[in-house]
Each structure stands twice: as structure tokens, then as C-alpha cells.
Design a protein around this motif. Structure first.
Motif, PDB file in Angstrom:
ATOM      1  N   MET A   1       0.804  -1.011   0.095  1.00 45.63           N
ATOM      2  CA  MET A   1      -0.003   0.135   0.031  1.00 45.63           C
ATOM      3  C   MET A   1       0.933   1.343  -0.143  1.00 45.63           C
ATOM      4  O   MET A   1       2.053   1.409   0.724  1.00 45.63           O
ATOM      5  CB  MET A   1      -1.081  -0.119   1.191  1.00 45.63           C
ATOM      6  N   ARG A   2       0.566   2.240  -0.709  1.00 44.76           N
ATOM      7  CA  ARG A   2       1.273   3.592  -0.882  1.00 44.76           C
ATOM      8  C   ARG A   2       1.051   4.288   0.402  1.00 44.76           C
ATOM      9  O   ARG A   2       0.048   4.301   0.745  1.00 44.76           O
ATOM     10  CB  ARG A   2       0.743   4.034  -2.305  1.00 44.76           C
ATOM     11  N   GLN A   3       2.283   4.938   0.659  1.00 43.97           N
ATOM     12  CA  GLN A   3       2.059   5.994   1.917  1.00 43.97           C
ATOM     13  C   GLN A   3       1.144   7.240   1.370  1.00 43.97           C
ATOM     14  O   GLN A   3       1.092   7.315   0.280  1.00 43.97           O
ATOM     15  CB  GLN A   3       3.301   6.571   2.254  1.00 43.97           C
ATOM     16  N   SER A   4       0.488   7.777   2.131  1.00 41.31           N
ATOM     17  CA  SER A   4      -0.301   8.932   2.036  1.00 41.31           C
ATOM     18  C   SER A   4       0.600  10.175   1.721  1.00 41.31           C
ATOM     19  O   SER A   4       1.783  10.237   1.900  1.00 41.31           O
ATOM     20  CB  SER A   4      -0.893   9.392   3.367  1.00 41.31           C
ATOM     21  N   TRP A  65       3.235  16.683  -5.922  1.00 43.34           N
ATOM     22  CA  TRP A  65       2.558  15.742  -6.263  1.00 43.34           C
ATOM     23  C   TRP A  65       3.261  14.728  -7.296  1.00 43.34           C
ATOM     24  O   TRP A  65       2.990  13.555  -7.293  1.00 43.34           O
ATOM     25  CB  TRP A  65       1.225  15.934  -6.652  1.00 43.34           C
ATOM     26  N   GLU A  66       3.827  15.487  -8.180  1.00 43.20           N
ATOM     27  CA  GLU A  66       4.764  14.778  -8.982  1.00 43.20           C
ATOM     28  C   GLU A  66       5.665  14.037  -8.589  1.00 43.20           C
ATOM     29  O   GLU A  66       5.916  12.507  -8.989  1.00 43.20           O
ATOM     30  CB  GLU A  66       5.343  15.706 -10.311  1.00 43.20           C
ATOM     31  N   TYR A  67       6.325  14.477  -7.530  1.00 45.02           N
ATOM     32  CA  TYR A  67       7.494  13.643  -6.887  1.00 45.02           C
ATOM     33  C   TYR A  67       7.007  12.453  -6.194  1.00 45.02           C
ATOM     34  O   TYR A  67       7.574  11.316  -6.094  1.00 45.02           O
ATOM     35  CB  TYR A  67       8.292  14.483  -6.097  1.00 45.02           C
ATOM     36  N   TYR A  68       5.679  12.607  -5.537  1.00 44.35           N
ATOM     37  CA  TYR A  68       5.048  11.681  -5.138  1.00 44.35           C
ATOM     38  C   TYR A  68       4.595  10.634  -5.864  1.00 44.35           C
ATOM     39  O   TYR A  68       4.777   9.290  -5.484  1.00 44.35           O
ATOM     40  CB  TYR A  68       3.667  12.170  -4.017  1.00 44.35           C
TER      41      TYR A  68
END
Length: 73
Positions: A1-4, A65-68
């Protein structure tokens, strides 16, 4: 699961005062109602748009967000 997104963005806290990502992360941390568990762009983006905090501009959110997304691959 991806972190928030919130947990991801916290890594920018404590940076230089002129670093927009650090200013964003510090401000995000101080908003206790920030959607801390969200991984959805739409939900986090809506929160930021409705909040209209000058320390959390949408342009900086989009950059983080792009880095995320890149980090999630």
C-alpha cells in the motif's frame, strides 16, 4: 500500500525558509484537519483549493504531487 501524500510531503519540512516545498510542508503540518491518510489527488487538491492558504499554493502542491507519483512507481 502506498503511503499517504501527507507522509510523503513531510520529508520537506524543516528546509530553507525560501524553499517553497518546505514552506508548503510546514504549513500542511500545522493544519490539523489536513487529510492525512489520503492518496487521492482529487481529494487532496480539493482540500488545498478550498483552504486557499497562501503558504500552500496549488503550483507547489502539483510539484510535490509529481514527486509523490514518481516515488510510488
Amino acid at each position: 500500500m502506498r503511503q499517504s501524500f501527507y507522509l510523503f510531503a513531510l520529508k520537506y519540512r524543516g528546509g530553507q525558509k525560501d524553499d517553497e516545498k518546505a514552506v508548503f510542508a510546514n504549513s500542511m503540518f500545522n493544519h490539523h484537519d489536513f487529510p492525512k491518510a489520503e492518496t487521492s489527488f482529487d481529494k487532496v487538491s480539493l482540500y488545498i483549493e478550498e483552504l486557499a492558504d497562501p503558504n500552500m499554493p496549488a503550483t507547489v502542491f502539483d510539484e510535490i504531487w509529481e514527486y509523490y507519483i514518481e516515488d510510488s512507481k
